[in-house]
Design a protein around this motif. Sequence first.
Motif, mmCIF file in Angstrom:
data_model
loop_
_atom_site.group_PDB
_atom_site.id
_atom_site.type_symbol
_atom_site.label_atom_id
_atom_site.label_comp_id
_atom_site.label_asym_id
_atom_site.label_seq_id
_atom_site.Cartn_x
_atom_site.Cartn_y
_atom_site.Cartn_z
ATOM 1 N N ASP A 6 0.840 -1.196 0.000
ATOM 2 C CA ASP A 6 0.000 0.000 0.000
ATOM 3 C C ASP A 6 0.875 1.246 0.000
ATOM 4 O O ASP A 6 0.542 2.264 -0.580
ATOM 5 N N ARG A 7 2.027 1.139 0.689
ATOM 6 C CA ARG A 7 2.935 2.274 0.854
ATOM 7 C C ARG A 7 4.356 1.748 0.867
ATOM 8 O O ARG A 7 4.636 0.713 1.463
ATOM 9 N N VAL A 8 5.261 2.462 0.195
ATOM 10 C CA VAL A 8 6.685 2.121 0.226
ATOM 11 C C VAL A 8 7.456 3.370 0.636
ATOM 12 O O VAL A 8 7.284 4.442 0.052
ATOM 13 N N LEU A 9 8.291 3.224 1.662
ATOM 14 C CA LEU A 9 9.178 4.287 2.113
ATOM 15 C C LEU A 9 10.583 3.963 1.633
ATOM 16 O O LEU A 9 11.047 2.835 1.806
ATOM 17 N N ILE A 10 11.242 4.930 1.028
ATOM 18 C CA ILE A 10 12.597 4.740 0.511
ATOM 19 C C ILE A 10 13.486 5.805 1.128
ATOM 20 O O ILE A 10 13.110 6.968 1.207
ATOM 21 N N SER A 11 14.676 5.399 1.570
ATOM 22 C CA SER A 11 15.597 6.353 2.171
ATOM 23 C C SER A 11 17.027 5.858 2.035
ATOM 24 O O SER A 11 17.279 4.664 1.913
ATOM 25 N N SER A 12 17.947 6.797 2.091
ATOM 26 C CA SER A 12 19.370 6.459 2.112
ATOM 27 C C SER A 12 19.833 6.140 3.520
ATOM 28 O O SER A 12 20.990 5.805 3.725
ATOM 29 N N ALA A 13 18.933 6.259 4.496
ATOM 30 C CA ALA A 13 19.322 6.060 5.899
ATOM 31 C C ALA A 13 18.264 5.254 6.649
ATOM 32 O O ALA A 13 17.492 5.791 7.435
ATOM 33 N N VAL A 14 18.216 3.946 6.397
ATOM 34 C CA VAL A 14 17.289 3.057 7.101
ATOM 35 C C VAL A 14 18.101 2.203 8.073
ATOM 36 O O VAL A 14 19.040 1.528 7.669
ATOM 37 N N PHE A 15 17.736 2.244 9.345
ATOM 38 C CA PHE A 15 18.414 1.438 10.360
ATOM 39 C C PHE A 15 17.571 0.214 10.661
ATOM 40 O O PHE A 15 16.438 0.333 11.128
ATOM 41 N N THR A 16 18.112 -0.967 10.379
ATOM 42 C CA THR A 16 17.376 -2.207 10.603
ATOM 43 C C THR A 16 17.863 -2.971 11.824
ATOM 44 O O THR A 16 17.211 -3.916 12.255
ATOM 45 N N ASP A 66 25.619 -1.898 11.940
ATOM 46 C CA ASP A 66 25.832 -0.821 12.910
ATOM 47 C C ASP A 66 25.328 0.532 12.426
ATOM 48 O O ASP A 66 25.012 1.396 13.226
ATOM 49 N N ASP A 67 25.268 0.733 11.124
ATOM 50 C CA ASP A 67 24.880 2.024 10.558
ATOM 51 C C ASP A 67 23.616 1.896 9.718
ATOM 52 O O ASP A 67 23.260 0.814 9.262
ATOM 53 N N ALA A 68 22.968 3.023 9.491
ATOM 54 C CA ALA A 68 21.835 3.074 8.569
ATOM 55 C C ALA A 68 22.355 2.922 7.147
ATOM 56 O O ALA A 68 23.452 3.371 6.820
ATOM 57 N N THR A 69 21.586 2.256 6.304
ATOM 58 C CA THR A 69 21.984 2.003 4.923
ATOM 59 C C THR A 69 20.834 2.352 3.980
ATOM 60 O O THR A 69 19.683 2.442 4.404
ATOM 61 N N PRO A 70 21.125 2.516 2.688
ATOM 62 C CA PRO A 70 20.044 2.743 1.715
ATOM 63 C C PRO A 70 19.129 1.518 1.678
ATOM 64 O O PRO A 70 19.608 0.390 1.548
ATOM 65 N N ALA A 71 17.819 1.753 1.838
ATOM 66 C CA ALA A 71 16.878 0.631 1.875
ATOM 67 C C ALA A 71 15.457 1.130 1.639
ATOM 68 O O ALA A 71 15.226 2.323 1.472
ATOM 69 N N PHE A 72 14.525 0.174 1.631
ATOM 70 C CA PHE A 72 13.108 0.502 1.517
ATOM 71 C C PHE A 72 12.339 -0.262 2.583
ATOM 72 O O PHE A 72 12.804 -1.270 3.116
ATOM 73 N N ILE A 73 11.133 0.234 2.876
ATOM 74 C CA ILE A 73 10.212 -0.444 3.780
ATOM 75 C C ILE A 73 8.877 -0.511 3.062
ATOM 76 O O ILE A 73 8.345 0.510 2.633
ATOM 77 N N ALA A 74 8.325 -1.720 2.914
ATOM 78 C CA ALA A 74 7.015 -1.910 2.293
ATOM 79 C C ALA A 74 5.989 -2.120 3.390
ATOM 80 O O ALA A 74 6.218 -2.881 4.336
ATOM 81 N N ILE A 92 15.114 6.483 8.959
ATOM 82 C CA ILE A 92 13.958 5.634 9.247
ATOM 83 C C ILE A 92 14.433 4.453 10.090
ATOM 84 O O ILE A 92 15.439 3.826 9.776
ATOM 85 N N MET A 93 13.686 4.145 11.148
ATOM 86 C CA MET A 93 13.957 2.955 11.941
ATOM 87 C C MET A 93 12.628 2.220 12.089
ATOM 88 O O MET A 93 11.778 2.617 12.891
ATOM 89 N N PRO A 94 12.407 1.162 11.290
ATOM 90 C CA PRO A 94 11.128 0.468 11.338
ATOM 91 C C PRO A 94 10.926 -0.228 12.679
ATOM 92 O O PRO A 94 11.875 -0.681 13.306
ATOM 93 N N GLY A 95 9.679 -0.294 13.107
ATOM 94 C CA GLY A 95 9.354 -0.989 14.344
ATOM 95 C C GLY A 95 8.367 -0.207 15.181
ATOM 96 O O GLY A 95 7.773 0.761 14.736
ATOM 97 N N VAL A 96 8.204 -0.637 16.410
ATOM 98 C CA VAL A 96 7.305 0.014 17.353
ATOM 99 C C VAL A 96 8.151 0.881 18.269
ATOM 100 O O VAL A 96 9.126 0.411 18.849
ATOM 101 N N HIS A 97 7.788 2.134 18.388
ATOM 102 C CA HIS A 97 8.544 3.062 19.216
ATOM 103 C C HIS A 97 7.606 3.680 20.237
ATOM 104 O O HIS A 97 6.618 4.303 19.880
ATOM 105 N N ASP A 98 7.933 3.511 21.502
ATOM 106 C CA ASP A 98 7.126 4.046 22.588
ATOM 107 C C ASP A 98 7.929 5.143 23.259
ATOM 108 O O ASP A 98 8.986 4.889 23.814
ATOM 109 N N ASN A 99 7.464 6.373 23.174
ATOM 110 C CA ASN A 99 8.244 7.481 23.711
ATOM 111 C C ASN A 99 7.505 8.223 24.823
ATOM 112 O O ASN A 99 7.411 9.431 24.826
ATOM 113 N N HIS A 100 7.001 7.470 25.781
ATOM 114 C CA HIS A 100 6.360 8.137 26.919
ATOM 115 C C HIS A 100 7.302 8.117 28.121
ATOM 116 O O HIS A 100 8.272 7.381 28.155
ATOM 117 N N VAL A 101 7.000 8.940 29.090
ATOM 118 C CA VAL A 101 7.864 9.114 30.253
ATOM 119 C C VAL A 101 7.043 8.913 31.518
ATOM 120 O O VAL A 101 5.905 9.369 31.608
#
Length: 85
Positions: free
Chosen positions: A10-20, A24-32, A65-74
């Motif tokens: 339905d959606r594709v995200l493309i970036s030169s900086a995807v951390f999977t 150790d570093d973010a790389t060029p990638a996509f997320i479907a 981009i860092m795919p996954g679930v991110h919970d940022n409450h305090v």
Amino acid sequence: MDATTHGCADRVLISSAVFTGLQDDATPAFIAIQGEHITAVGKREEAGEWIGPQTAVHDLGNGFIMPGVHDNHVFLPAICLCTAV
């Protein structure tokens, strides 16, 4: 898993900086994404396999981009909740 088995995203995200987390570093990638689920993460040049006529494609350039679930409450210390105003 590939698009021939599960259809186009339905959606594709493309970036030169995807951390999977696989390197150790973010790389060029996509997320479907299909519905509310990440269905694929792969090399940038493989993104076209997931793109169909109805797919929304977002090229984020160098956006991180860092795919996954991110919970940022305090949790506030209990003293903050008990202090009289």
